[in-house]
Motif scaffolding. Structure first.
Motif, PDB file in Angstrom:
ATOM      1  N   GLY A  87     -42.980 -63.296 -28.841  1.00 36.45           N
ATOM      2  CA  GLY A  87     -41.627 -62.949 -28.442  1.00 36.45           C
ATOM      3  C   GLY A  87     -41.598 -61.995 -27.261  1.00 36.45           C
ATOM      4  N   ILE A  88     -42.493 -60.991 -27.275  1.00 40.76           N
ATOM      5  CA  ILE A  88     -42.577 -60.049 -26.156  1.00 40.76           C
ATOM      6  C   ILE A  88     -42.963 -60.779 -24.871  1.00 40.76           C
ATOM      7  CG2 ILE A  88     -43.866 -58.064 -25.261  1.00 40.76           C
ATOM      8  CD1 ILE A  88     -44.152 -57.166 -28.219  1.00 40.76           C
ATOM      9  N   PHE A  89     -43.959 -61.662 -24.997  1.00 41.03           N
ATOM     10  CA  PHE A  89     -44.401 -62.438 -23.829  1.00 41.03           C
ATOM     11  C   PHE A  89     -43.280 -63.340 -23.318  1.00 41.03           C
ATOM     12  CE2 PHE A  89     -46.231 -66.408 -22.179  1.00 41.03           C
ATOM     13  CZ  PHE A  89     -46.962 -65.908 -21.104  1.00 41.03           C
ATOM     14  N   SER A  90     -42.559 -63.959 -24.235  1.00 42.21           N
ATOM     15  CA  SER A  90     -41.473 -64.868 -23.834  1.00 42.21           C
ATOM     16  C   SER A  90     -40.373 -64.122 -23.098  1.00 42.21           C
ATOM     17  CB  SER A  90     -40.890 -65.566 -25.067  1.00 42.21           C
ATOM     18  OG  SER A  90     -41.877 -66.343 -25.716  1.00 42.21           O
ATOM     19  N   GLY A  91     -40.040 -62.925 -23.566  1.00 44.25           N
ATOM     20  CA  GLY A  91     -39.009 -62.139 -22.899  1.00 44.25           C
ATOM     21  C   GLY A  91     -39.395 -61.791 -21.475  1.00 44.25           C
ATOM     22  N   GLY A  92     -40.640 -61.387 -21.273  1.00 42.52           N
ATOM     23  CA  GLY A  92     -41.113 -61.090 -19.924  1.00 42.52           C
ATOM     24  C   GLY A  92     -41.149 -62.323 -19.040  1.00 42.52           C
ATOM     25  N   LEU A  93     -41.542 -63.448 -19.619  1.00 37.23           N
ATOM     26  CA  LEU A  93     -41.612 -64.696 -18.862  1.00 37.23           C
ATOM     27  C   LEU A  93     -40.226 -65.149 -18.411  1.00 37.23           C
ATOM     28  CD1 LEU A  93     -43.695 -66.824 -17.941  1.00 37.23           C
ATOM     29  CD2 LEU A  93     -43.156 -68.100 -20.028  1.00 37.23           C
ATOM     30  N   LEU A 135     -35.972 -61.115 -32.306  1.00 31.15           N
ATOM     31  CA  LEU A 135     -35.763 -59.698 -32.021  1.00 31.15           C
ATOM     32  C   LEU A 135     -36.711 -59.195 -30.934  1.00 31.15           C
ATOM     33  CD1 LEU A 135     -35.273 -58.264 -35.637  1.00 31.15           C
ATOM     34  CD2 LEU A 135     -33.545 -58.425 -33.858  1.00 31.15           C
ATOM     35  N   SER A 136     -37.930 -59.737 -30.890  1.00 28.23           N
ATOM     36  CA  SER A 136     -38.916 -59.277 -29.914  1.00 28.23           C
ATOM     37  C   SER A 136     -38.621 -59.768 -28.505  1.00 28.23           C
ATOM     38  CB  SER A 136     -40.315 -59.746 -30.336  1.00 28.23           C
ATOM     39  OG  SER A 136     -40.662 -59.224 -31.592  1.00 28.23           O
ATOM     40  N   VAL A 137     -37.931 -60.882 -28.384  1.00 30.61           N
ATOM     41  CA  VAL A 137     -37.607 -61.420 -27.053  1.00 30.61           C
ATOM     42  C   VAL A 137     -36.805 -60.409 -26.244  1.00 30.61           C
ATOM     43  CG1 VAL A 137     -36.186 -63.148 -25.872  1.00 30.61           C
ATOM     44  CG2 VAL A 137     -37.779 -63.856 -27.657  1.00 30.61           C
ATOM     45  N   GLY A 138     -35.937 -59.652 -26.899  1.00 32.49           N
ATOM     46  CA  GLY A 138     -35.076 -58.708 -26.186  1.00 32.49           C
ATOM     47  C   GLY A 138     -35.731 -57.393 -25.841  1.00 32.49           C
ATOM     48  N   GLY A 139     -36.984 -57.172 -26.253  1.00 32.02           N
ATOM     49  CA  GLY A 139     -37.638 -55.899 -25.987  1.00 32.02           C
ATOM     50  C   GLY A 139     -37.880 -55.638 -24.520  1.00 32.02           C
ATOM     51  N   THR A 140     -38.492 -56.586 -23.821  1.00 34.74           N
ATOM     52  CA  THR A 140     -38.796 -56.416 -22.394  1.00 34.74           C
ATOM     53  C   THR A 140     -37.535 -56.316 -21.531  1.00 34.74           C
ATOM     54  OG1 THR A 140     -40.890 -57.580 -22.681  1.00 34.74           O
ATOM     55  CG2 THR A 140     -40.038 -57.405 -20.441  1.00 34.74           C
ATOM     56  N   PRO A 141     -36.538 -57.193 -21.690  1.00 32.20           N
ATOM     57  CA  PRO A 141     -35.306 -57.028 -20.904  1.00 32.20           C
ATOM     58  C   PRO A 141     -34.643 -55.671 -21.137  1.00 32.20           C
ATOM     59  CG  PRO A 141     -35.366 -59.201 -21.896  1.00 32.20           C
ATOM     60  CD  PRO A 141     -36.514 -58.447 -22.474  1.00 32.20           C
ATOM     61  N   GLY A 142     -34.659 -55.200 -22.375  1.00 34.56           N
ATOM     62  CA  GLY A 142     -34.072 -53.900 -22.661  1.00 34.56           C
ATOM     63  C   GLY A 142     -34.789 -52.778 -21.950  1.00 34.56           C
ATOM     64  N   TYR A 143     -36.095 -52.881 -21.880  1.00 37.20           N
ATOM     65  CA  TYR A 143     -36.875 -51.845 -21.210  1.00 37.20           C
ATOM     66  C   TYR A 143     -36.638 -51.881 -19.700  1.00 37.20           C
ATOM     67  CZ  TYR A 143     -40.721 -48.510 -21.030  1.00 37.20           C
ATOM     68  OH  TYR A 143     -41.473 -47.381 -20.867  1.00 37.20           O
ATOM     69  N   ILE A 144     -36.517 -53.072 -19.137  1.00 31.22           N
ATOM     70  CA  ILE A 144     -36.195 -53.203 -17.714  1.00 31.22           C
ATOM     71  C   ILE A 144     -34.822 -52.593 -17.427  1.00 31.22           C
ATOM     72  CG2 ILE A 144     -35.661 -54.863 -15.896  1.00 31.22           C
ATOM     73  CD1 ILE A 144     -38.612 -54.649 -16.447  1.00 31.22           C
ATOM     74  N   LEU A 145     -33.872 -52.830 -18.325  1.00 37.50           N
ATOM     75  CA  LEU A 145     -32.542 -52.242 -18.182  1.00 37.50           C
ATOM     76  C   LEU A 145     -32.628 -50.717 -18.149  1.00 37.50           C
ATOM     77  CD1 LEU A 145     -29.422 -52.248 -18.314  1.00 37.50           C
ATOM     78  CD2 LEU A 145     -29.625 -52.496 -20.789  1.00 37.50           C
ATOM     79  N   ALA A 181     -30.296 -58.986 -17.949  1.00 37.40           N
ATOM     80  CA  ALA A 181     -31.224 -58.381 -18.913  1.00 37.40           C
ATOM     81  C   ALA A 181     -30.466 -57.766 -20.073  1.00 37.40           C
ATOM     82  CB  ALA A 181     -32.080 -57.324 -18.214  1.00 37.40           C
ATOM     83  N   ALA A 182     -29.325 -57.131 -19.776  1.00 35.37           N
ATOM     84  CA  ALA A 182     -28.500 -56.554 -20.842  1.00 35.37           C
ATOM     85  C   ALA A 182     -27.959 -57.647 -21.761  1.00 35.37           C
ATOM     86  CB  ALA A 182     -27.353 -55.755 -20.233  1.00 35.37           C
ATOM     87  N   LYS A 183     -27.557 -58.777 -21.171  1.00 35.11           N
ATOM     88  CA  LYS A 183     -27.056 -59.903 -21.977  1.00 35.11           C
ATOM     89  C   LYS A 183     -28.163 -60.481 -22.855  1.00 35.11           C
ATOM     90  CE  LYS A 183     -23.534 -61.362 -18.612  1.00 35.11           C
ATOM     91  NZ  LYS A 183     -23.116 -62.433 -17.671  1.00 35.11           N
ATOM     92  N   LEU A 184     -29.362 -60.632 -22.274  1.00 33.92           N
ATOM     93  CA  LEU A 184     -30.482 -61.194 -23.031  1.00 33.92           C
ATOM     94  C   LEU A 184     -30.887 -60.274 -24.182  1.00 33.92           C
ATOM     95  CD1 LEU A 184     -32.569 -63.432 -23.323  1.00 33.92           C
ATOM     96  CD2 LEU A 184     -34.003 -62.244 -21.647  1.00 33.92           C
ATOM     97  N   SER A 185     -30.906 -58.971 -23.920  1.00 32.04           N
ATOM     98  CA  SER A 185     -31.240 -58.012 -24.972  1.00 32.04           C
ATOM     99  C   SER A 185     -30.207 -58.030 -26.088  1.00 32.04           C
ATOM    100  CB  SER A 185     -31.345 -56.607 -24.368  1.00 32.04           C
ATOM    101  OG  SER A 185     -31.645 -55.654 -25.354  1.00 32.04           O
ATOM    102  N   LEU A 186     -28.936 -58.085 -25.708  1.00 30.20           N
ATOM    103  CA  LEU A 186     -27.859 -58.139 -26.702  1.00 30.20           C
ATOM    104  C   LEU A 186     -27.911 -59.433 -27.501  1.00 30.20           C
ATOM    105  CD1 LEU A 186     -25.197 -57.133 -27.949  1.00 30.20           C
ATOM    106  CD2 LEU A 186     -23.989 -58.137 -25.993  1.00 30.20           C
ATOM    107  N   GLY A 187     -28.103 -60.562 -26.816  1.00 28.66           N
ATOM    108  CA  GLY A 187     -28.182 -61.847 -27.512  1.00 28.66           C
ATOM    109  C   GLY A 187     -29.351 -61.914 -28.469  1.00 28.66           C
ATOM    110  N   SER A 188     -30.483 -61.338 -28.062  1.00 32.36           N
ATOM    111  CA  SER A 188     -31.657 -61.305 -28.934  1.00 32.36           C
ATOM    112  C   SER A 188     -31.373 -60.537 -30.218  1.00 32.36           C
ATOM    113  CB  SER A 188     -32.829 -60.666 -28.180  1.00 32.36           C
ATOM    114  OG  SER A 188     -33.869 -60.330 -29.054  1.00 32.36           O
ATOM    115  N   SER A 189     -30.763 -59.371 -30.079  1.00 32.37           N
ATOM    116  CA  SER A 189     -30.445 -58.559 -31.261  1.00 32.37           C
ATOM    117  C   SER A 189     -29.415 -59.252 -32.148  1.00 32.37           C
ATOM    118  CB  SER A 189     -29.922 -57.185 -30.835  1.00 32.37           C
ATOM    119  OG  SER A 189     -30.904 -56.470 -30.122  1.00 32.37           O
ATOM    120  N   PHE A 190     -28.392 -59.825 -31.529  1.00 30.67           N
ATOM    121  CA  PHE A 190     -27.319 -60.455 -32.305  1.00 30.67           C
ATOM    122  C   PHE A 190     -27.850 -61.621 -33.138  1.00 30.67           C
ATOM    123  CE2 PHE A 190     -23.970 -63.693 -32.692  1.00 30.67           C
ATOM    124  CZ  PHE A 190     -23.014 -62.963 -33.370  1.00 30.67           C
TER     125      PHE A 190
END
Length: 709
Positions: free
Chosen positions: A404-410, A562-572, A422-431
């Motif tokens: 999931g972490i790798f996919s988010g970065g990719l 949930l892990s997909v949104g980790g990298t976009p959130g950190y970039i944000l 990135a904010a949308k992707l992080s929010l969608g991942s959590s939701f």
């Protein structure tokens, strides 16, 4: 001769290298050597640091896998286990400021090596109580422990028991009381974990900055990404090690295993929890050895010597004479002190940063609590052994997190997603992650039928007062204790708290093969056809294995989502801050996560889980021990409900972050500038906004990433 000497003189005069040429030749010839030395040295350091990250991730995840083992071995409630788990963060916080500030001025590799030694010392200290607190004693009726004296489980007349046997038993209890009253051995586990936190402190800040200082600039992000990847592999081996050790009896090598009357499926079973800590301690020692032989400084590559975008050290330390350098440093320190409060005000005046910080704190409370007690939840809800639980988490859940972490970065790199995206992707991942978690409420198992606790002795629902319901007409003639927990399984499929409370009159065999006969309470049950029983609790219902399979599938998908949104959130987080405040902002972020999530979450999750206990164990000298039986339905609602409520609150803050970003962004181009104009927002082209984002993606890190399930 003269001609030849003149020719020689002319030859040497033409080939003599001037001082300027000599220096340039020397620099050219040494450049390749320096580059080779730099590359060789930094790669050795990279390998050593990767191994250290593996070691610390392994020991941290192994602690998570032994939560239930420690609880049973030391007879303590879940809330106290939560305090032990949070002591790691406390130890880290005690020295993080000193290490971060003074560590950069000292020999960084040796400080990391010293940290490994402290970490290994703490790991060894956790295992030490096993060798000082005596053998593990579980509650069992004497006839099941290879006793030579035939004793009726239902002691209708205490004179049936020979006086010598009673005296010996009482003497053992009294001796145990004296020993227990003078020691609380779980404190050593807490102190050991505290030491682990202290030792782990220098690894990340000093190790990452060392790579950033001496690696070629375009390779720095790749190296840091390699270190973080290895850190994700560590928990896989940690949980697999926990699975292996949980199969072995706690006193293996000290007692005859044939005399052990309980199996891994029994709630009183304790595996060889201490063995894994010894292994993890040895690995930590080995991981620290290379750092004692690495240099304080490496030669920097030419591309970074004059670069204005190199490390902080090369930016602010100018190679001039010492007096000028000292005066410059003194002025820089005064300037930094003067700018601290304005920087703090600027940071907390940034609404995007504050809202994202609040969202992260609440979400990490949710995730850390869920991860800490996930093994316990699987064991109690689905009747699985500790060994199988740890194996499943290590082999299925953690790889899903890594993917999931790798996919988010990719996704961020391939689709060149803006900060708003990135904010949308992080929010969608959590939701969607918490939405999937909601479905787990329907995938639980019903309570096991335990006479007097979950069902009455006649097969109907119990009374509200569970303790009083343990006694019935069928066992009224027996001298039983309501504090005992020595479960047996009747032929009717109902579990009884003890053979005495089941009204059993006789027994045959010993150890795990003990069979009880003439059990009056088993015979009075509505569906009973026989009055015999065997040692150990009955298995969960027939639907439970199927529910466990569904749980695993949804759990893996949830972990990935949930892990997909980790990298976009950190970039944000990185993009919403002015460049000169990024280090300060990340420091505040990490501190807040550790203090407000890492420490309290395991404690209040443990307190909440303790409220679902139906039957508490009793210590030898009185007092409440570890929980023996949980209300499955209540545990499911408390564990999943608390996780979900916290997750939903964090989503509201994430929505607020998105709203602020939309409000501040330009209608023509909804992006944030990389330099963070206007506190958090500006407008720039998508291309400029994504400059070097691939490096940020590869080097992203956030607390507890290794165990985010």
């Amino acid at each position: 001769m003269e001609i030849s000497s003149k020719e020689n003189t002319h030859f040497f005069s033409n080939n003599t290298i001037s001082p300027a040429d000599r220096s340039s030749f020397k620099s050219e010839s040494s450049a390749s050597k320096d580059e080779q030395t730099c590359c060789g040295g930094i790669k050795i350091f990279l390998g050593a640091l990767s191994f250290v990250y593996f070691a610390k991730a392994l020991s941290g995840s192994y602690l998570k896998s032994t939560i239930t083992q420690i609880e049973r071995r030391f007879d303590i409630p879940s809330s106290l286990v939560g305090v032990i788990d949070g002591s790691f963060e406390i130890g880290n916080l005690l020295v993080i400021i000193l290490v971060s500030y003074f560590g950069a001025k000292l020999h960084r590799p040796r400080i990391i090596g010293a940290g490994c030694l402290i970490m290994s010392a703490g790991t060894f200290l956790i295992a030490m109580p096993q060798f000082f607190m005596g053998r593990y004693r579980y509650e069992r009726f004497p006839s099941t422990i290879n006793s030579t004296v035939s004793i009726s489980p239902c002691l209708q007349d205490k004179n049936q028991t020979p006086l010598s046997a009673l005296e010996k038993s009482q003497a053992k209890i009294n001796a145990g009381c004296e020993k227990e009253a003078g020691s609380s051995m779980w404190i050593y586990v807490l102190l050991g974990n505290l030491l682990r936190g202290i030792g782990e402190t220098p690894i990340q800040p000093l190790g990452i900055t060392y790579i950033d200082d001496y690696a070629i600039e375009e390779n720095a992000a790749l190296y840091i990404g390699c270190v973080q990847t290895v850190a994700i592999i560590g928990p896989i081996f940690g949980f697999l090690l926990g699975s292996l050790c949980a199969k072995l009896y706690v006193d293996i090598g000290f007692v005859d295993l044939d005399s052990v009357a309980i199996s891994p499926k029994d709630v009183q079973w304790v595996g060889a929890w201490w063995l894994g800590y010894l292994i993890a301690g040895v690995i930590s020692v080995l991981a620290g050895i290379p750092f004692w032989f690495l240099p304080k400084h490496l030669s920097k590559p030419d591309s970074r010597k004059d670069s204005s975008t190199s490390s902080e050290q090369s930016k602010f330390i100018v190679e001039e004479n010492k007096d000028q350098h000292k005066s410059y440093q003194h002025q820089a320190k005064l300037a930094e002190m003067a700018k601290f409060l304005p920087s703090l005000k600027n940071l907390f005046g940034n609404p995007v940063y504050i809202l994202y910080l609040c969202a992260s704190i609440i979400q990490f409370n949710s995730l850390i609590g869920m991860v800490t007690y996930k093994p316990k939840y699987i064991e109690q809800q689905y009747g699985q052994t500790s060994s199988k639980t740890n194996f499943v988490i290590g082999l299925i859940n953690i790889p899903a997190v890594a993917f999931g972490i790798f996919s988010g970065g990719l996704m961020m790199k391939k689709f060149r997603i803006s900060v708003l995206g990135a904010a949308k992707l992080s929010l969608g991942s959590s939701f969607f992650g918490y939405l999937l978690l909601l479905s787990l409420f329907a995938m639980g198992c019903e309570n096991s039928d335990v006479a007097g606790l979950t069902v009455s002795y006649h097969g109907t629902k119990p009374m509200t007062d569970y303790e009083q319901a343990l006694f019935s007409e069928c066992n009224s003639g027996c001298s039983c204790s309501k504090n005992d927990w020595d479960p047996i399984c009747g032929e009717n499929g109902v579990t009884y708290v003890s053979a005495c409370l089941a009204g059993c009159q006789a027994s045959n065999g010993s150890g795990k093969n003990t069979v009880f006969f003439n059990c009056s309470c088993v015979g009075t049950f509505e569906s009973s056809q026989s009055s015999s029983a065997v040692v150990g609790p009955c298995q969960k219902g027939n639907e439970c294995p199927k529910m466990f399979l569904y749980f695993l599938v949804i759990s893996v998908i949830t972990s990935y989502t949930l892990s997909v949104g980790g990298t976009p959130g950190y970039i944000l987080l990185l993009r919403c801050i002015k460049p000169h405040l990024k280090s300060f902002a990340l420091g505040i972020y990490t501190l807040a996560i550790r203090v407000l999530a890492g420490i309290p979450a395991p404690v209040y999750f443990g307190v909440a889980i303790d409220t679902t206990c139906l039957k508490w164990g009793s210590k030898k000298c009185g007092g409440r021990g570890a929980c023996r039986l949980y209300d499955s339905s209540a545990l499911r609602y408390v564990y999943l409900g608390l996780t979900l409520v916290l997750g939903m609150v964090s989503i509201f803050f994430s929505v607020a972050v998105l709203w602020v970003l939309r409000k501040r962004s330009s209608p023509q181009d909804e992006t944030l500038s990389a330099n963070g104009e206007r506190g958090a927002c500006g407008t720039k082209s998508r291309k400029d906004n994504f400059v070097n984002s691939h490096r940020l993606i590869q080097s992203t890190y956030w607390p507890e990433k290794e165990t985010r399930l």
